[in-house]
Design a protein around this motif. Structure first.
Motif, PDB file in Angstrom:
ATOM      1  N   ILE A   1      -6.276  -1.149  -7.417  1.00 38.09           N
ATOM      2  CA  ILE A   1      -5.623  -2.162  -6.590  1.00 38.09           C
ATOM      3  C   ILE A   1      -5.573  -3.479  -7.357  1.00 38.09           C
ATOM      4  O   ILE A   1      -6.279  -3.662  -8.355  1.00 38.09           O
ATOM      5  CB  ILE A   1      -6.333  -2.363  -5.231  1.00 38.09           C
ATOM      6  CG1 ILE A   1      -7.838  -2.615  -5.441  1.00 38.09           C
ATOM      7  CG2 ILE A   1      -6.090  -1.187  -4.313  1.00 38.09           C
ATOM      8  CD1 ILE A   1      -8.571  -2.954  -4.167  1.00 38.09           C
TER       9      ILE A   1
ATOM     10  N   GLU B   1       5.531   1.067  -2.191  1.00 39.93           N
ATOM     11  CA  GLU B   1       5.337   2.513  -2.265  1.00 39.93           C
ATOM     12  C   GLU B   1       6.431   3.219  -3.052  1.00 39.93           C
ATOM     13  O   GLU B   1       6.192   4.264  -3.675  1.00 39.93           O
ATOM     14  CB  GLU B   1       5.261   3.083  -0.845  1.00 39.93           C
ATOM     15  CG  GLU B   1       4.895   4.554  -0.776  1.00 39.93           C
ATOM     16  CD  GLU B   1       4.734   5.046   0.654  1.00 39.93           C
ATOM     17  OE1 GLU B   1       4.650   6.273   0.846  1.00 39.93           O
ATOM     18  OE2 GLU B   1       4.711   4.199   1.576  1.00 39.93           O
TER      19      GLU B   1
ATOM     20  N   HIS C   1      -2.262   0.265  -6.292  1.00 38.88           N
ATOM     21  CA  HIS C   1      -1.793   0.921  -5.074  1.00 38.88           C
ATOM     22  C   HIS C   1      -0.994  -0.014  -4.165  1.00 38.88           C
ATOM     23  O   HIS C   1      -0.093   0.439  -3.443  1.00 38.88           O
ATOM     24  CB  HIS C   1      -3.002   1.481  -4.307  1.00 38.88           C
ATOM     25  CG  HIS C   1      -2.665   2.104  -2.998  1.00 38.88           C
ATOM     26  ND1 HIS C   1      -2.006   3.314  -2.897  1.00 38.88           N
ATOM     27  CD2 HIS C   1      -2.872   1.694  -1.716  1.00 38.88           C
ATOM     28  CE1 HIS C   1      -1.838   3.627  -1.631  1.00 38.88           C
ATOM     29  NE2 HIS C   1      -2.348   2.652  -0.889  1.00 38.88           N
ATOM     30  N   ASN C   2      -1.326  -1.306  -4.175  1.00 33.91           N
ATOM     31  CA  ASN C   2      -0.676  -2.211  -3.224  1.00 33.91           C
ATOM     32  C   ASN C   2       0.642  -2.795  -3.712  1.00 33.91           C
ATOM     33  O   ASN C   2       1.156  -3.750  -3.126  1.00 33.91           O
ATOM     34  CB  ASN C   2      -1.622  -3.316  -2.753  1.00 33.91           C
ATOM     35  CG  ASN C   2      -2.383  -4.028  -3.858  1.00 33.91           C
ATOM     36  OD1 ASN C   2      -2.719  -3.444  -4.883  1.00 33.91           O
ATOM     37  ND2 ASN C   2      -2.663  -5.297  -3.651  1.00 33.91           N
TER      38      ASN C   2
ATOM     39  N   SER D   1       1.229   6.253  -8.605  1.00 29.97           N
ATOM     40  CA  SER D   1       0.327   6.166  -7.463  1.00 29.97           C
ATOM     41  C   SER D   1      -0.904   5.352  -7.849  1.00 29.97           C
ATOM     42  O   SER D   1      -1.285   5.306  -9.019  1.00 29.97           O
ATOM     43  CB  SER D   1      -0.106   7.576  -7.023  1.00 29.97           C
ATOM     44  OG  SER D   1      -1.105   7.510  -6.032  1.00 29.97           O
ATOM     45  N   GLY D   2      -1.495   4.719  -6.860  1.00 30.35           N
ATOM     46  CA  GLY D   2      -2.723   3.973  -7.088  1.00 30.35           C
ATOM     47  C   GLY D   2      -3.965   4.748  -6.727  1.00 30.35           C
ATOM     48  O   GLY D   2      -5.073   4.204  -6.761  1.00 30.35           O
ATOM     49  N   VAL D   3      -3.796   6.017  -6.383  1.00 28.30           N
ATOM     50  CA  VAL D   3      -4.928   6.871  -6.008  1.00 28.30           C
ATOM     51  C   VAL D   3      -4.767   8.217  -6.708  1.00 28.30           C
ATOM     52  O   VAL D   3      -3.725   8.867  -6.571  1.00 28.30           O
ATOM     53  CB  VAL D   3      -4.991   7.095  -4.478  1.00 28.30           C
ATOM     54  CG1 VAL D   3      -6.256   7.863  -4.113  1.00 28.30           C
ATOM     55  CG2 VAL D   3      -4.924   5.771  -3.726  1.00 28.30           C
TER      56      VAL D   3
ATOM     57  N   ILE E   1      -9.306   4.656  -7.480  1.00 32.27           N
ATOM     58  CA  ILE E   1      -8.350   3.831  -6.738  1.00 32.27           C
ATOM     59  C   ILE E   1      -8.109   2.547  -7.519  1.00 32.27           C
ATOM     60  O   ILE E   1      -9.056   1.864  -7.911  1.00 32.27           O
ATOM     61  CB  ILE E   1      -8.893   3.503  -5.330  1.00 32.27           C
ATOM     62  CG1 ILE E   1      -9.283   4.793  -4.591  1.00 32.27           C
ATOM     63  CG2 ILE E   1      -7.859   2.713  -4.530  1.00 32.27           C
ATOM     64  CD1 ILE E   1     -10.204   4.567  -3.404  1.00 32.27           C
TER      65      ILE E   1
ATOM     66  N   LEU F   1      -2.695   5.726 -13.410  1.00 27.99           N
ATOM     67  CA  LEU F   1      -2.579   5.001 -12.148  1.00 27.99           C
ATOM     68  C   LEU F   1      -1.911   3.651 -12.345  1.00 27.99           C
ATOM     69  O   LEU F   1      -1.944   3.073 -13.424  1.00 27.99           O
ATOM     70  CB  LEU F   1      -3.963   4.753 -11.526  1.00 27.99           C
ATOM     71  CG  LEU F   1      -4.764   5.950 -11.055  1.00 27.99           C
ATOM     72  CD1 LEU F   1      -5.685   6.448 -12.162  1.00 27.99           C
ATOM     73  CD2 LEU F   1      -5.606   5.580  -9.824  1.00 27.99           C
TER      74      LEU F   1
ATOM     75  N   VAL G   1      -6.533   3.500   2.212  1.00 25.90           N
ATOM     76  CA  VAL G   1      -6.788   4.589   1.260  1.00 25.90           C
ATOM     77  C   VAL G   1      -8.088   5.304   1.591  1.00 25.90           C
ATOM     78  O   VAL G   1      -8.150   6.538   1.651  1.00 25.90           O
ATOM     79  CB  VAL G   1      -6.845   4.048  -0.184  1.00 25.90           C
ATOM     80  CG1 VAL G   1      -7.373   5.118  -1.132  1.00 25.90           C
ATOM     81  CG2 VAL G   1      -5.480   3.585  -0.639  1.00 25.90           C
TER      82      VAL G   1
END
Length: 261
Positions: A116, A93, A89-90, A98-100, A114, A86, A135
């Motif tokens: 962040i 994009e 996420h922020n 991916s952050g998830v 997740i 990972l 999310v």
């Protein structure tokens, strides 16, 4: 379900401590899933794909990142292709990864992890509170367990995130500052919380780095390239028990252990 989450892995001492001890720790502690923040694993800054693969081979089920995750471009394709890796996420994009991520293991409910990153005393980035809320709203209802790695500098921002997510996720753990805090608890809403997991790195160090270089920077005000310290490693993190049916944390405790020769 019993989960181990290790703090930031820093350089060779951190890598050795994790790869040499994780299998034993998982066995002794009855760990079902093990996660770690790996953004400083390669020489103290960044994560190379070869080190990510080594951590997976040692038994790390998932690796989260932070502001240094982008240093080595050889990781970019792995961020896109490997669902165990990972990045926050922020970030925009269109960036790799991916952050998830959803982790599935036989006999256990699916677990959403997740990742962040905070904004206070950190590079400008999208609001982590708005990002995490989006999310959580989008997660399928059949994923009862959600673990959040909040990679942030300010303790106040981390604590605020814990209360913001109280009752919405299973656990919130902080990374980035490399100093394990003493506030492990389960919030009234059933969310496990710890401000910072600490680090896996050289015990005799300044946040995993050579103390003499840090001191010189403070004493002279001159820039110097930081270097990861050497020597005996320590492992720090948290162990939390999660109710499989509700997704609530039952217990949350800090974990600390010296590297074994």
């Amino acid at each position: 379900m019993r989960i181990l989450f290790l703090g930031d892995i820093v350089g060779d001492p951190g890598m050795r401590a994790v790869t040499d001890n994780l299998a034993r720790i998982k066995r002794e502690e009855g760990i079902d899933l093990a996660f770690a923040n790996g953004e400083n694993a390669s020489g103290g800054y960044g994560l190379k794909s070869k080190h990510a693969k080594k951590l997976f081979k040692a038994g790390v089920d998932g690796i989260t990142g932070g502001n240094h995750i982008w240093k080595f471009k050889d990781l970019y394709s792995m961020l896109d292709s490997d669902g165990r890796l990972l990045r926050p996420h922020n970030y925009p994009e269109h960036l790799p990864g991916s952050g998830v991520q959803i982790f599935r293991k036989d006999g256990l409910p699916p677990v959403a992890v997740i990742n962040i990153i905070g904004r206070t005393f950190m590079p400008p980035i999208d609001c982590p509170f708005a990002a995490i809320e989006t999310v959580i709203d989008a997660l399928p209802a059949d994923i009862p367990v959600q673990i959040v790695d909040f990679h942030a500098e300010a303790t106040g921002e981390k604590i605020a995130m814990g209360y913001f997510l109280e009752g919405k996720v299973s656990a919130v753990v902080g990374t980035h500052t490399h100093v394990q805090t003493n506030d492990a608890k389960v919030l009234p809403g059933g969310t496990g919380y710890l401000t910072d997991l600490g680090m896996c790195g050289a015990e005799d160090s300044c946040l995993g780095m050579k103390p003499e270089i840090i001191l010189d920077r403070y004493l002279t005000g001159l820039p110097r390239q930081l270097e990861a310290a050497s020597g005996k490693g320590i492992l720090q993190g948290a162990i939390f028990d999660i109710d499989d049916s509700t997704g609530n944390a039952v217990s949350m405790t800090t974990f600390k252990q010296n590297d074994r020769p």
